[in-house]
Design a protein around this motif. Structure first.
Motif, mmCIF file in Angstrom:
data_model
loop_
_atom_site.group_PDB
_atom_site.id
_atom_site.type_symbol
_atom_site.label_atom_id
_atom_site.label_comp_id
_atom_site.label_asym_id
_atom_site.label_seq_id
_atom_site.Cartn_x
_atom_site.Cartn_y
_atom_site.Cartn_z
ATOM 1 N N MET A 1 0.935 -1.039 0.041
ATOM 2 C CA MET A 1 -0.104 -0.068 0.185
ATOM 3 C C MET A 1 0.856 1.142 0.089
ATOM 4 O O MET A 1 0.674 2.273 -0.604
ATOM 5 N N ALA A 2 1.959 1.238 0.805
ATOM 6 C CA ALA A 2 2.810 2.364 0.776
ATOM 7 C C ALA A 2 3.506 2.768 -0.593
ATOM 8 O O ALA A 2 3.753 3.892 -0.662
ATOM 9 N N ILE A 173 -8.075 5.338 -1.664
ATOM 10 C CA ILE A 173 -8.262 4.388 -2.792
ATOM 11 C C ILE A 173 -7.357 3.045 -2.653
ATOM 12 O O ILE A 173 -7.844 1.964 -2.602
ATOM 13 N N SER A 174 -6.010 3.402 -2.038
ATOM 14 C CA SER A 174 -5.182 2.462 -1.741
ATOM 15 C C SER A 174 -5.596 1.520 -0.771
ATOM 16 O O SER A 174 -5.687 0.051 -1.069
ATOM 17 N N VAL A 175 -6.226 1.878 0.228
ATOM 18 C CA VAL A 175 -6.596 1.168 1.216
ATOM 19 C C VAL A 175 -7.939 0.125 0.778
ATOM 20 O O VAL A 175 -7.934 -0.869 1.193
ATOM 21 N N LEU A 176 -8.679 0.885 -0.073
ATOM 22 C CA LEU A 176 -9.953 0.023 -0.392
ATOM 23 C C LEU A 176 -9.473 -1.013 -1.352
ATOM 24 O O LEU A 176 -10.023 -1.875 -1.393
ATOM 25 N N TYR A 177 -8.774 -0.620 -2.115
ATOM 26 C CA TYR A 177 -8.135 -1.484 -3.221
ATOM 27 C C TYR A 177 -7.430 -2.412 -2.940
ATOM 28 O O TYR A 177 -7.598 -3.696 -3.134
ATOM 29 N N SER A 178 -6.317 -2.066 -1.848
ATOM 30 C CA SER A 178 -5.493 -3.186 -1.263
ATOM 31 C C SER A 178 -6.449 -4.256 -0.537
ATOM 32 O O SER A 178 -6.102 -5.269 -0.643
ATOM 33 N N GLY A 179 -7.408 -3.830 0.083
ATOM 34 C CA GLY A 179 -8.361 -4.758 0.751
ATOM 35 C C GLY A 179 -8.947 -5.641 -0.259
ATOM 36 O O GLY A 179 -9.184 -6.762 0.026
#
Length: 458
Positions: A1-2, A173-179
Protein backbone atom coordinates in the motif's frame (compact mmCIF):
# COMPACT_ATOMS: atom_id res chain seq x y z
CA UNK A 1 0.00 0.00 0.00
CA UNK A 2 2.85 2.39 0.84
CA UNK A 3 4.32 1.71 -2.58
CA UNK A 4 1.03 2.66 -4.24
CA UNK A 5 0.94 5.93 -2.30
CA UNK A 6 4.54 6.78 -3.22
CA UNK A 7 3.93 5.90 -6.86
CA UNK A 8 0.90 8.17 -6.89
CA UNK A 9 2.23 11.17 -4.92
CA UNK A 10 5.93 11.46 -5.83
CA UNK A 11 5.38 12.08 -9.58
CA UNK A 12 2.64 14.58 -8.71
CA UNK A 13 4.93 16.52 -6.34
CA UNK A 14 7.81 16.53 -8.82
CA UNK A 15 5.56 17.69 -11.67
CA UNK A 16 4.05 20.46 -9.50
CA UNK A 17 7.47 21.78 -8.42
CA UNK A 18 8.77 21.75 -11.97
CA UNK A 19 5.66 23.53 -13.24
CA UNK A 20 5.69 26.27 -10.55
CA UNK A 21 9.44 26.95 -10.84
CA UNK A 22 9.21 27.05 -14.61
CA UNK A 23 6.33 29.51 -14.36
CA UNK A 24 8.30 31.75 -11.96
CA UNK A 25 11.39 31.76 -14.19
CA UNK A 26 9.28 32.56 -17.23
CA UNK A 27 7.39 35.34 -15.40
CA UNK A 28 10.65 36.99 -14.28
CA UNK A 29 12.13 36.67 -17.77
CA UNK A 30 8.99 38.27 -19.25
CA UNK A 31 9.15 41.13 -16.69
CA UNK A 32 12.80 41.82 -17.56
CA UNK A 33 12.01 41.84 -21.28
CA UNK A 34 9.15 44.33 -20.71
CA UNK A 35 11.42 46.58 -18.62
CA UNK A 36 14.11 46.50 -21.29
CA UNK A 37 11.56 47.47 -23.93
CA UNK A 38 10.25 50.39 -21.85
CA UNK A 39 13.81 51.38 -20.96
CA UNK A 40 14.77 51.50 -24.66
CA UNK A 41 11.75 53.73 -25.29
CA UNK A 42 12.91 56.10 -22.52
CA UNK A 43 16.45 56.17 -23.97
CA UNK A 44 15.06 57.07 -27.40
CA UNK A 45 12.89 59.82 -25.90
CA UNK A 46 15.92 61.26 -24.04
CA UNK A 47 17.86 61.46 -27.31
CA UNK A 48 15.00 62.75 -29.47
CA UNK A 49 14.00 65.48 -26.97
CA UNK A 50 17.62 66.59 -26.36
CA UNK A 51 16.88 66.01 -22.69
CA UNK A 52 20.39 66.83 -21.42
CA UNK A 53 20.79 70.11 -23.41
CA UNK A 54 17.28 71.63 -23.34
CA UNK A 55 14.41 72.17 -20.94
CA UNK A 56 11.89 70.15 -22.98
CA UNK A 57 11.74 67.08 -20.78
CA UNK A 58 8.01 66.86 -20.12
CA UNK A 59 7.53 63.86 -22.42
CA UNK A 60 10.43 62.00 -20.79
CA UNK A 61 9.15 62.78 -17.29
CA UNK A 62 5.68 61.54 -18.22
CA UNK A 63 7.08 58.27 -19.53
CA UNK A 64 9.28 57.83 -16.44
CA UNK A 65 6.35 58.34 -14.11
CA UNK A 66 4.10 56.01 -16.06
CA UNK A 67 6.66 53.16 -16.18
CA UNK A 68 7.57 53.58 -12.51
CA UNK A 69 3.91 53.45 -11.50
CA UNK A 70 3.04 50.47 -13.71
CA UNK A 71 5.95 48.29 -12.59
CA UNK A 72 6.32 49.70 -9.08
CA UNK A 73 9.95 50.71 -9.23
CA UNK A 74 12.52 53.51 -9.41
CA UNK A 75 14.15 55.08 -12.49
CA UNK A 76 17.27 57.25 -12.57
CA UNK A 77 18.66 59.25 -15.51
CA UNK A 78 22.30 60.34 -15.45
CA UNK A 79 24.30 62.30 -18.05
CA UNK A 80 27.68 61.38 -19.46
CA UNK A 81 29.39 63.00 -16.45
CA UNK A 82 27.45 60.63 -14.16
CA UNK A 83 25.34 63.48 -12.72
CA UNK A 84 21.83 62.34 -11.83
CA UNK A 85 19.38 64.62 -13.63
CA UNK A 86 16.15 62.75 -12.84
CA UNK A 87 15.05 60.42 -10.02
CA UNK A 88 11.45 59.25 -9.89
CA UNK A 89 11.84 59.07 -6.09
CA UNK A 90 13.25 62.67 -6.07
CA UNK A 91 16.05 61.70 -3.66
CA UNK A 92 19.27 61.61 -5.67
CA UNK A 93 18.87 64.43 -8.23
CA UNK A 94 22.05 66.54 -8.59
CA UNK A 95 24.26 63.85 -7.11
CA UNK A 96 26.88 61.75 -8.85
CA UNK A 97 26.31 58.02 -9.45
CA UNK A 98 29.49 55.96 -9.27
CA UNK A 99 28.22 52.39 -9.74
CA UNK A 100 30.67 50.24 -11.69
CA UNK A 101 28.08 49.05 -14.17
CA UNK A 102 26.97 52.65 -14.82
CA UNK A 103 30.56 53.72 -15.48
CA UNK A 104 31.10 50.83 -17.87
CA UNK A 105 27.95 51.68 -19.84
CA UNK A 106 28.95 55.39 -20.10
CA UNK A 107 32.41 54.39 -21.30
CA UNK A 108 30.81 52.13 -23.92
CA UNK A 109 32.18 48.88 -22.42
CA UNK A 110 28.69 47.33 -22.03
CA UNK A 111 25.62 47.78 -24.22
CA UNK A 112 23.43 47.08 -21.18
CA UNK A 113 23.57 45.56 -17.72
CA UNK A 114 20.96 43.31 -16.04
CA UNK A 115 21.25 42.28 -12.40
CA UNK A 116 18.71 40.02 -10.70
CA UNK A 117 18.38 39.04 -7.05
CA UNK A 118 15.65 37.18 -5.20
CA UNK A 119 13.33 40.18 -4.93
CA UNK A 120 14.87 42.87 -7.19
CA UNK A 121 15.94 43.39 -10.78
CA UNK A 122 18.26 46.22 -11.92
CA UNK A 123 18.81 47.39 -15.49
CA UNK A 124 21.41 49.87 -16.72
CA UNK A 125 20.83 51.05 -20.31
CA UNK A 126 23.14 53.46 -22.16
CA UNK A 127 21.55 56.47 -23.92
CA UNK A 128 23.15 56.17 -27.36
CA UNK A 129 23.06 59.19 -29.67
CA UNK A 130 23.20 57.90 -33.26
CA UNK A 131 23.98 61.35 -34.73
CA UNK A 132 27.14 61.87 -32.71
CA UNK A 133 27.70 58.14 -32.21
CA UNK A 134 28.32 58.76 -28.52
CA UNK A 135 26.89 57.84 -25.14
CA UNK A 136 25.01 60.85 -23.76
CA UNK A 137 24.08 59.20 -20.46
CA UNK A 138 22.43 56.17 -18.83
CA UNK A 139 19.01 55.07 -17.62
CA UNK A 140 19.09 53.04 -14.37
CA UNK A 141 15.93 51.05 -13.56
CA UNK A 142 15.31 49.30 -10.21
CA UNK A 143 12.13 47.27 -9.84
CA UNK A 144 10.79 44.84 -7.26
CA UNK A 145 9.81 41.25 -8.07
CA UNK A 146 7.41 41.08 -5.14
CA UNK A 147 4.35 40.77 -7.39
CA UNK A 148 5.88 37.78 -9.19
CA UNK A 149 7.02 36.19 -5.94
CA UNK A 150 3.64 36.77 -4.33
CA UNK A 151 1.92 35.00 -7.22
CA UNK A 152 4.54 32.23 -6.99
CA UNK A 153 3.89 31.78 -3.25
CA UNK A 154 0.13 31.67 -3.85
CA UNK A 155 0.51 29.02 -6.54
CA UNK A 156 2.84 27.05 -4.29
CA UNK A 157 0.29 27.10 -1.46
CA UNK A 158 -2.49 26.00 -3.80
CA UNK A 159 -0.27 23.23 -5.19
CA UNK A 160 0.62 21.95 -1.71
CA UNK A 161 -3.06 21.89 -0.79
CA UNK A 162 -3.91 19.99 -3.99
CA UNK A 163 -1.10 17.49 -3.39
CA UNK A 164 -2.30 16.86 0.17
CA UNK A 165 -5.91 16.41 -0.99
CA UNK A 166 -4.88 14.11 -3.84
CA UNK A 167 -2.56 12.24 -1.49
CA UNK A 168 -5.46 11.68 0.88
CA UNK A 169 -7.65 10.49 -2.00
CA UNK A 170 -4.90 8.13 -3.19
CA UNK A 171 -4.48 6.85 0.38
CA UNK A 172 -8.21 6.08 0.68
CA UNK A 173 -8.30 4.43 -2.76
CA UNK A 174 -5.16 2.43 -1.93
CA UNK A 175 -6.66 1.16 1.32
CA UNK A 176 -9.89 0.15 -0.40
CA UNK A 177 -8.12 -1.39 -3.38
CA UNK A 178 -5.55 -3.24 -1.28
CA UNK A 179 -8.40 -4.74 0.72
CA UNK A 180 -9.95 -6.06 -2.49
CA UNK A 181 -6.56 -7.45 -3.59
CA UNK A 182 -5.45 -8.89 -0.24
CA UNK A 183 -8.67 -10.82 0.36
CA UNK A 184 -8.27 -13.07 -2.72
CA UNK A 185 -4.59 -13.54 -1.84
CA UNK A 186 -5.62 -14.73 1.63
CA UNK A 187 -7.96 -17.23 -0.01
CA UNK A 188 -5.10 -18.37 -2.25
CA UNK A 189 -2.84 -18.76 0.81
CA UNK A 190 -5.53 -20.80 2.56
CA UNK A 191 -5.97 -23.06 -0.46
CA UNK A 192 -2.20 -23.54 -0.76
CA UNK A 193 -2.09 -24.50 2.93
CA UNK A 194 -4.78 -27.13 2.29
CA UNK A 195 -2.80 -28.50 -0.66
CA UNK A 196 0.35 -28.61 1.46
CA UNK A 197 -1.51 -30.91 3.84
CA UNK A 198 -2.32 -33.22 0.91
CA UNK A 199 -5.93 -32.17 0.25
CA UNK A 200 -6.24 -31.74 -3.53
CA UNK A 201 -10.04 -31.56 -3.39
CA UNK A 202 -9.87 -27.95 -2.21
CA UNK A 203 -11.15 -25.48 -4.83
CA UNK A 204 -10.95 -21.72 -5.02
CA UNK A 205 -13.92 -19.47 -5.76
CA UNK A 206 -12.94 -15.80 -6.20
CA UNK A 207 -15.40 -13.33 -7.74
CA UNK A 208 -15.53 -9.59 -8.27
CA UNK A 209 -12.56 -8.95 -10.58
CA UNK A 210 -11.85 -10.63 -13.89
CA UNK A 211 -8.14 -10.96 -12.99
CA UNK A 212 -8.98 -12.60 -9.66
CA UNK A 213 -11.47 -14.92 -11.37
CA UNK A 214 -8.82 -15.83 -13.93
CA UNK A 215 -6.37 -16.68 -11.12
CA UNK A 216 -9.10 -18.78 -9.50
CA UNK A 217 -9.76 -20.69 -12.73
CA UNK A 218 -6.05 -21.29 -13.36
CA UNK A 219 -5.55 -22.39 -9.77
CA UNK A 220 -8.44 -24.84 -9.95
CA UNK A 221 -7.06 -26.21 -13.22
CA UNK A 222 -3.71 -26.71 -11.51
CA UNK A 223 -5.44 -28.49 -8.62
CA UNK A 224 -7.21 -30.76 -11.10
CA UNK A 225 -3.90 -31.66 -12.72
CA UNK A 226 -2.30 -32.27 -9.31
CA UNK A 227 -5.25 -34.45 -8.27
CA UNK A 228 -4.94 -36.47 -11.47
CA UNK A 229 -1.20 -36.86 -10.90
CA UNK A 230 -1.80 -37.94 -7.32
CA UNK A 231 -4.46 -40.44 -8.43
CA UNK A 232 -2.10 -41.77 -11.10
CA UNK A 233 0.71 -42.04 -8.54
CA UNK A 234 -1.45 -43.95 -6.09
CA UNK A 235 -2.74 -46.21 -8.84
CA UNK A 236 0.81 -46.78 -10.07
CA UNK A 237 2.05 -47.71 -6.59
CA UNK A 238 -0.95 -50.00 -6.12
CA UNK A 239 -0.35 -51.70 -9.49
CA UNK A 240 3.36 -52.15 -8.86
CA UNK A 241 2.64 -53.58 -5.42
CA UNK A 242 0.06 -55.98 -6.87
CA UNK A 243 2.24 -57.06 -9.79
CA UNK A 244 5.22 -57.76 -7.54
CA UNK A 245 3.15 -59.33 -4.79
CA UNK A 246 1.76 -62.04 -7.07
CA UNK A 247 5.09 -63.65 -8.06
CA UNK A 248 6.49 -63.17 -4.55
CA UNK A 249 3.46 -65.01 -3.13
CA UNK A 250 3.92 -67.82 -5.68
CA UNK A 251 7.62 -68.18 -4.83
CA UNK A 252 6.81 -68.20 -1.12
CA UNK A 253 4.15 -70.92 -1.53
CA UNK A 254 6.42 -73.09 -3.67
CA UNK A 255 9.35 -72.65 -1.29
CA UNK A 256 7.20 -73.46 1.78
CA UNK A 257 5.90 -76.58 0.01
CA UNK A 258 9.44 -77.80 -0.52
CA UNK A 259 10.48 -76.96 3.03
CA UNK A 260 7.39 -78.67 4.50
CA UNK A 261 8.03 -81.99 2.77
CA UNK A 262 10.70 -84.54 3.61
CA UNK A 263 12.48 -86.64 1.04
CA UNK A 264 11.07 -84.60 -1.86
CA UNK A 265 11.50 -86.48 -5.15
CA UNK A 266 14.05 -84.93 -7.47
CA UNK A 267 11.46 -84.58 -10.23
CA UNK A 268 9.07 -82.61 -7.98
CA UNK A 269 11.96 -80.53 -6.66
CA UNK A 270 13.04 -79.66 -10.20
CA UNK A 271 9.45 -78.85 -11.22
CA UNK A 272 9.05 -76.46 -8.24
CA UNK A 273 12.42 -74.84 -8.97
CA UNK A 274 11.38 -74.27 -12.60
CA UNK A 275 8.18 -72.58 -11.38
CA UNK A 276 10.14 -70.46 -8.90
CA UNK A 277 12.56 -69.44 -11.66
CA UNK A 278 9.64 -68.42 -13.94
CA UNK A 279 8.15 -66.25 -11.20
CA UNK A 280 11.54 -64.63 -10.57
CA UNK A 281 11.90 -63.96 -14.31
CA UNK A 282 8.47 -62.36 -14.27
CA UNK A 283 9.49 -60.10 -11.36
CA UNK A 284 12.72 -59.22 -13.17
CA UNK A 285 10.78 -58.28 -16.33
CA UNK A 286 8.42 -56.03 -14.36
CA UNK A 287 11.33 -54.26 -12.68
CA UNK A 288 13.23 -53.83 -15.95
CA UNK A 289 10.13 -52.45 -17.69
CA UNK A 290 9.57 -50.01 -14.82
CA UNK A 291 13.18 -48.82 -15.06
CA UNK A 292 12.74 -48.37 -18.81
CA UNK A 293 9.64 -46.23 -18.26
CA UNK A 294 11.44 -44.11 -15.64
CA UNK A 295 14.35 -43.48 -18.03
CA UNK A 296 11.95 -42.49 -20.81
CA UNK A 297 10.15 -40.08 -18.49
CA UNK A 298 13.37 -38.11 -18.10
CA UNK A 299 14.57 -35.33 -20.40
CA UNK A 300 14.75 -36.16 -24.09
CA UNK A 301 18.44 -35.11 -24.11
CA UNK A 302 19.17 -38.74 -23.16
CA UNK A 303 18.03 -39.85 -26.61
CA UNK A 304 20.97 -41.22 -28.64
CA UNK A 305 20.20 -40.35 -32.25
CA UNK A 306 21.82 -41.97 -35.28
CA UNK A 307 21.05 -42.56 -38.95
CA UNK A 308 19.25 -45.93 -39.21
CA UNK A 309 18.01 -47.90 -42.21
CA UNK A 310 14.46 -48.60 -41.03
CA UNK A 311 13.94 -51.46 -43.53
CA UNK A 312 16.89 -53.45 -42.21
CA UNK A 313 15.99 -52.41 -38.66
CA UNK A 314 12.48 -53.95 -38.97
CA UNK A 315 13.74 -57.07 -40.73
CA UNK A 316 16.09 -57.74 -37.81
CA UNK A 317 13.22 -57.43 -35.29
CA UNK A 318 10.98 -59.73 -37.38
CA UNK A 319 13.79 -62.27 -37.59
CA UNK A 320 14.12 -62.29 -33.78
CA UNK A 321 10.36 -62.81 -33.31
CA UNK A 322 9.94 -65.39 -36.08
CA UNK A 323 10.46 -68.40 -33.72
CA UNK A 324 7.59 -67.19 -31.48
CA UNK A 325 5.32 -66.92 -34.51
CA UNK A 326 6.36 -70.35 -35.84
CA UNK A 327 5.26 -72.05 -32.64
CA UNK A 328 1.64 -71.08 -33.43
CA UNK A 329 1.97 -71.21 -37.22
CA UNK A 330 1.42 -67.43 -37.55
CA UNK A 331 2.51 -65.98 -40.89
CA UNK A 332 4.79 -62.92 -40.71
CA UNK A 333 4.51 -60.53 -43.67
CA UNK A 334 6.77 -57.50 -44.26
CA UNK A 335 5.82 -54.94 -46.91
CA UNK A 336 8.03 -52.00 -47.83
CA UNK A 337 7.42 -49.61 -50.72
CA UNK A 338 10.83 -47.93 -50.60
CA UNK A 339 14.07 -47.77 -48.66
CA UNK A 340 13.69 -45.55 -45.61
CA UNK A 341 16.47 -43.93 -43.55
CA UNK A 342 15.68 -41.86 -40.46
CA UNK A 343 17.34 -40.26 -37.44
CA UNK A 344 16.21 -42.36 -34.43
CA UNK A 345 17.34 -43.82 -31.13
CA UNK A 346 17.83 -47.42 -32.26
CA UNK A 347 17.56 -48.98 -28.78
CA UNK A 348 14.37 -47.19 -27.69
CA UNK A 349 12.63 -47.56 -31.05
CA UNK A 350 13.52 -51.26 -31.15
CA UNK A 351 11.68 -51.75 -27.84
CA UNK A 352 8.64 -49.92 -29.21
CA UNK A 353 8.43 -51.80 -32.51
CA UNK A 354 9.26 -55.14 -30.88
CA UNK A 355 6.39 -54.63 -28.38
CA UNK A 356 3.92 -53.90 -31.17
CA UNK A 357 4.91 -56.89 -33.29
CA UNK A 358 5.22 -59.25 -30.31
CA UNK A 359 1.74 -58.24 -29.08
CA UNK A 360 0.39 -58.89 -32.57
CA UNK A 361 1.73 -62.45 -32.27
CA UNK A 362 0.73 -63.06 -28.65
CA UNK A 363 -2.86 -61.84 -28.97
CA UNK A 364 -3.47 -63.63 -32.28
CA UNK A 365 -5.20 -66.87 -33.20
CA UNK A 366 -3.27 -69.95 -34.20
CA UNK A 367 -2.64 -70.08 -37.96
CA UNK A 368 -3.24 -66.32 -38.15
CA UNK A 369 -1.11 -63.60 -39.73
CA UNK A 370 0.82 -60.45 -38.80
CA UNK A 371 1.48 -57.79 -41.47
CA UNK A 372 4.15 -55.10 -40.99
CA UNK A 373 4.15 -52.34 -43.64
CA UNK A 374 6.59 -49.44 -44.03
CA UNK A 375 6.21 -46.29 -46.13
CA UNK A 376 7.53 -42.72 -46.11
CA UNK A 377 7.16 -39.28 -47.64
CA UNK A 378 9.50 -36.28 -47.63
CA UNK A 379 8.93 -35.60 -43.91
CA UNK A 380 7.77 -38.74 -42.03
CA UNK A 381 7.97 -42.51 -42.18
CA UNK A 382 4.89 -44.60 -41.44
CA UNK A 383 4.70 -48.04 -39.82
CA UNK A 384 1.58 -50.20 -39.64
CA UNK A 385 1.40 -53.40 -37.60
CA UNK A 386 -1.79 -55.36 -38.36
CA UNK A 387 -2.91 -58.77 -37.13
CA UNK A 388 -5.81 -61.21 -37.40
CA UNK A 389 -6.10 -61.53 -33.66
CA UNK A 390 -8.66 -61.16 -30.89
CA UNK A 391 -9.01 -57.39 -31.22
CA UNK A 392 -9.66 -54.72 -28.56
CA UNK A 393 -13.14 -53.56 -27.49
CA UNK A 394 -13.79 -50.03 -28.74
CA UNK A 395 -14.55 -48.63 -25.30
CA UNK A 396 -11.15 -49.82 -24.01
CA UNK A 397 -8.97 -48.56 -26.85
CA UNK A 398 -8.29 -45.18 -25.21
CA UNK A 399 -6.85 -46.90 -22.11
CA UNK A 400 -4.44 -49.43 -23.59
CA UNK A 401 -1.44 -47.07 -23.38
CA UNK A 402 -1.84 -46.57 -19.63
CA UNK A 403 0.64 -48.26 -17.34
CA UNK A 404 -0.38 -51.70 -16.08
CA UNK A 405 -3.58 -51.60 -18.14
CA UNK A 406 -4.52 -54.98 -19.63
CA UNK A 407 -7.59 -55.69 -21.74
CA UNK A 408 -7.77 -59.37 -20.77
CA UNK A 409 -5.90 -59.95 -17.52
CA UNK A 410 -6.16 -63.74 -17.68
CA UNK A 411 -4.79 -63.88 -21.24
CA UNK A 412 -2.08 -61.35 -20.40
CA UNK A 413 -0.94 -63.49 -17.48
CA UNK A 414 -0.80 -66.53 -19.76
CA UNK A 415 1.32 -64.66 -22.32
CA UNK A 416 3.56 -63.06 -19.70
CA UNK A 417 2.19 -59.54 -20.16
CA UNK A 418 2.36 -57.00 -17.34
CA UNK A 419 0.57 -54.03 -18.92
CA UNK A 420 3.72 -51.95 -19.42
CA UNK A 421 4.62 -52.79 -23.03
CA UNK A 422 2.35 -50.30 -24.80
CA UNK A 423 3.19 -47.58 -22.25
CA UNK A 424 6.88 -48.06 -23.10
CA UNK A 425 6.02 -48.07 -26.82
CA UNK A 426 4.07 -44.83 -26.63
CA UNK A 427 6.80 -43.08 -24.58
CA UNK A 428 9.51 -44.15 -27.04
CA UNK A 429 7.49 -42.85 -30.01
CA UNK A 430 6.72 -39.55 -28.27
CA UNK A 431 10.44 -39.09 -27.54
CA UNK A 432 10.92 -39.15 -31.32
CA UNK A 433 8.21 -36.44 -31.72
CA UNK A 434 5.98 -39.09 -33.31
CA UNK A 435 2.44 -40.34 -32.84
CA UNK A 436 0.65 -43.68 -32.51
CA UNK A 437 -2.99 -44.60 -33.19
CA UNK A 438 -4.96 -47.83 -32.88
CA UNK A 439 -7.88 -49.27 -34.83
CA UNK A 440 -9.36 -52.56 -33.75
CA UNK A 441 -12.43 -54.76 -34.20
CA UNK A 442 -13.08 -57.59 -31.77
CA UNK A 443 -12.34 -61.09 -33.15
CA UNK A 444 -11.13 -59.55 -36.43
CA UNK A 445 -7.82 -57.96 -35.56
CA UNK A 446 -5.94 -54.81 -34.60
CA UNK A 447 -3.88 -52.23 -36.49
CA UNK A 448 -1.39 -49.88 -34.87
CA UNK A 449 -0.35 -46.88 -37.05
CA UNK A 450 2.88 -45.08 -36.17
CA UNK A 451 4.20 -41.82 -37.67
CA UNK A 452 7.75 -40.60 -36.91
CA UNK A 453 9.72 -37.68 -38.44
CA UNK A 454 12.64 -38.63 -40.67
CA UNK A 455 14.74 -35.86 -39.10
CA UNK A 456 14.91 -35.72 -35.30
CA UNK A 457 14.45 -32.26 -33.74
CA UNK A 458 15.17 -31.24 -30.14
Amino acid sequence: MAVLILIGIIPLVVFTLIFINTYRAKAISQRINELQTRGSIICNLVVSSAYFTSDSGAEVDSELTQVADIFGGRILIADSDLNITRDTYGLEEGKVILLEEVVRCVNGADSKFVSQSENMVELVLPVHNPESNSIDGVVVMNFSLNSVNTLYDSMQSIAITLVLVLGLIILVISVLYSGQVVMPMKEVAGSIAMISSGDFNETMQITGYSEAEDISDKFNSMLSVLQNLEDARQEFVSNVSHELKTPITSVKVLAESLIGQENVPVELYQEFMVDINEELERMNKIINDLLTLVKMDKNASEVNISEVNINEFLEAILKQLQPIADKRNIEMIFESVRSVTAQVDEVKLAMAFRNLIENAIKYNYDNGWVRVSLNADHKFFYLKVSDSGVGIPEELQDSIFERFYRVDKARSRETGGNGLGLAITRNAILLHRGSIKVHSIEQQGTTFAVRIPLMYSE
